[in-house]
Write a protein that holds these residues in place. Structure first.
Motif, mmCIF file in Angstrom:
data_model
loop_
_atom_site.group_PDB
_atom_site.id
_atom_site.type_symbol
_atom_site.label_atom_id
_atom_site.label_comp_id
_atom_site.label_asym_id
_atom_site.label_seq_id
_atom_site.Cartn_x
_atom_site.Cartn_y
_atom_site.Cartn_z
ATOM 1 N N LYS A 136 1.844 1.657 1.770
ATOM 2 C CA LYS A 136 2.864 1.416 2.797
ATOM 3 C C LYS A 136 4.282 1.359 2.245
ATOM 4 C CE LYS A 136 1.926 -1.635 5.932
ATOM 5 N NZ LYS A 136 1.566 -2.942 6.538
ATOM 6 N N LYS A 137 4.430 1.087 0.944
ATOM 7 C CA LYS A 137 5.763 1.057 0.348
ATOM 8 C C LYS A 137 5.643 1.420 -1.126
ATOM 9 C CE LYS A 137 5.857 -3.860 -0.959
ATOM 10 N NZ LYS A 137 6.500 -5.166 -0.737
ATOM 11 N N ASP A 279 -0.176 -7.220 -4.114
ATOM 12 C CA ASP A 279 0.824 -7.341 -3.045
ATOM 13 C C ASP A 279 0.261 -6.739 -1.756
ATOM 14 O OD1 ASP A 279 2.984 -7.405 -1.369
ATOM 15 O OD2 ASP A 279 4.233 -6.031 -2.539
ATOM 16 N N PRO A 280 -0.350 -7.552 -0.897
ATOM 17 C CA PRO A 280 -0.969 -7.037 0.333
ATOM 18 C C PRO A 280 0.002 -6.302 1.250
ATOM 19 C CG PRO A 280 -1.708 -9.284 -0.109
ATOM 20 C CD PRO A 280 -0.586 -9.001 -1.069
ATOM 21 N N SER A 281 1.300 -6.539 1.092
ATOM 22 C CA SER A 281 2.260 -5.840 1.947
ATOM 23 C C SER A 281 2.472 -4.395 1.509
ATOM 24 C CB SER A 281 3.608 -6.569 1.939
ATOM 25 O OG SER A 281 4.247 -6.457 0.670
ATOM 26 N N SER A 282 1.944 -4.020 0.339
ATOM 27 C CA SER A 282 2.163 -2.668 -0.178
ATOM 28 C C SER A 282 1.117 -1.671 0.297
ATOM 29 C CB SER A 282 2.195 -2.674 -1.709
ATOM 30 O OG SER A 282 0.914 -2.990 -2.232
ATOM 31 N N GLU A 284 -2.509 -0.953 3.214
ATOM 32 C CA GLU A 284 -3.382 -1.383 4.300
ATOM 33 C C GLU A 284 -4.699 -0.635 4.196
ATOM 34 O OE1 GLU A 284 -3.450 -2.335 9.072
ATOM 35 O OE2 GLU A 284 -1.634 -1.544 8.130
#
Length: 314
Positions: A136-137, A279-282, A284
């Motif tokens: 995602k990033k 880093d779970p935000s990186s 999905e």
């Protein structure tokens, strides 16, 4: 193989081979067994008093100095990257890997023999949806002048550059969008390589005992020692991509993202996987409907949970 296979896959029947470990020099029998959905790729040493199952996941990596080694409960399995690369390149999600020694046999130094094993055994689709790790990033790791970055993309792409400051292995770059055909034709046959001076040093340290001109490209100060030469003019960078495919398969799921590798090796590849997972935000975890994704040509990282992707609940 479809760009995004609907369901998980395994091999249709058991298949085996025998060879020596690149570093141990030990003769090893290896056997691949079909496995059920959600089993994953799991290694099992059959020569130890107690059989220990070691999943092909980054959390079980115990060494990346000269190859990628997995370990659990004191049991280790070395040089797993070429086999993992073949399985990932052919879209195989579930296999039990049994071997009676400490290291996956090196065969000819590439992933080609493992590709031939899988294609000979046949591929079977399982009745369970496949999941993907969607980046995602951008995430970057560095070590000196080496750098590995993975960033959002619609598919799994790899860009790789090497530079060994050697007259025969200067700066080489290669880029591809991963598919079964591309992996088999452009990457799988690229062999591992080393410099003669390093080979001699490794053998003094008790490593590289199984290495020979039959399973590695060996380069001295000005020439390639293998009588048949190279399989590709840029075989060196292609093998680095082969290694990277195997190393990032330790995410445990196929990746949708763009891997950009500059002078990387197993250690930096592993650090990148670890940093993404930390880093779970990186990323999905998603499930996809392949036909709809391909027809709509969606930008996958922008549509988590949309009509073409379904977030995983576990």
């Amino acid at each position: 193989m479809p760009l995004f296979p609907d369901n998980q896959r395994t091999i249709s029947e058991p298949v085996s081979c025998q060879g020596v470990g690149l570093h141990s020099g030990v003769s090893v029998n290896l056997r691949l067994w079909p496995a059920p959905a959600d089993h994953g790729i799991v290694f099992v040493r059959t020569d130890t008093p107690r059989q220990v199952s070691i999943p092909a996941l980054s959390e079980y990596v115990v060494d990346t100095s000269l190859a990628t080694t997995l370990g659990k409960d004191g049991v280790k399995i070395g040089t797993v990257e070429h086999l993992l690369s073949a399985l990932a390149g052919l879209g195989i999600d579930n296999v039990r890997v049994e071997l009676d020694g400490p290291e996956v046999p090196v065969m000819d130094g590439s992933a080609d023999h493992f590709v031939q094993m899988v294609t000979g055994a046949g591929v079977r689709e399982l009745e369970k949806r496949r999941s993907y790790l969607v980046i995602k990033k951008p995430v970057t790791v560095t070590e000196g002048d080496k750098e590995a970055t993975i960033s959002p993309a619609r598919r799994f792409r790899i860009s790789c550059t090497i530079d060994f400051k050697h007259p025969l292995i200067s700066s080489q770059s290669f880029e591809l969008e991963m598919s079964e055909r591309c992996f088999s034709g452009e990457i799988a046959r690229a062999r591992t390589f080393g410099f003669l001076r390093d080979v001699e040093r490794m053998k003094k340290l008790g490593l590289g005992r199984g290495g020979s001109l039959d399973n590695a490209i060996v380069v001295d100060e000005s020439s390639i020692l293998n009588p048949d030469g190279l399989r590709f003019p840029d075989e060196f960078v292609r093998h680095k991509i082969l290694d990277a495919v195997g190393d990032v398969s330790l995410f445990g799921r196929p990746v949708i993202g763009h891997l950009n590798a500059f002078k990387t090796g197993h250690a930096l590849n592993h650090k990148l996987v670890q940093k993404v997972l930390s880093d779970p935000s990186s990323y999905e975890l998603v499930q996809g409907r392949p036909s709809e994704m391909e027809r709509a040509e969606v930008r996958l990282p922008e549509l988590p949970g949309g009509r073409d992707l379904e977030p995983l609940v576990a």
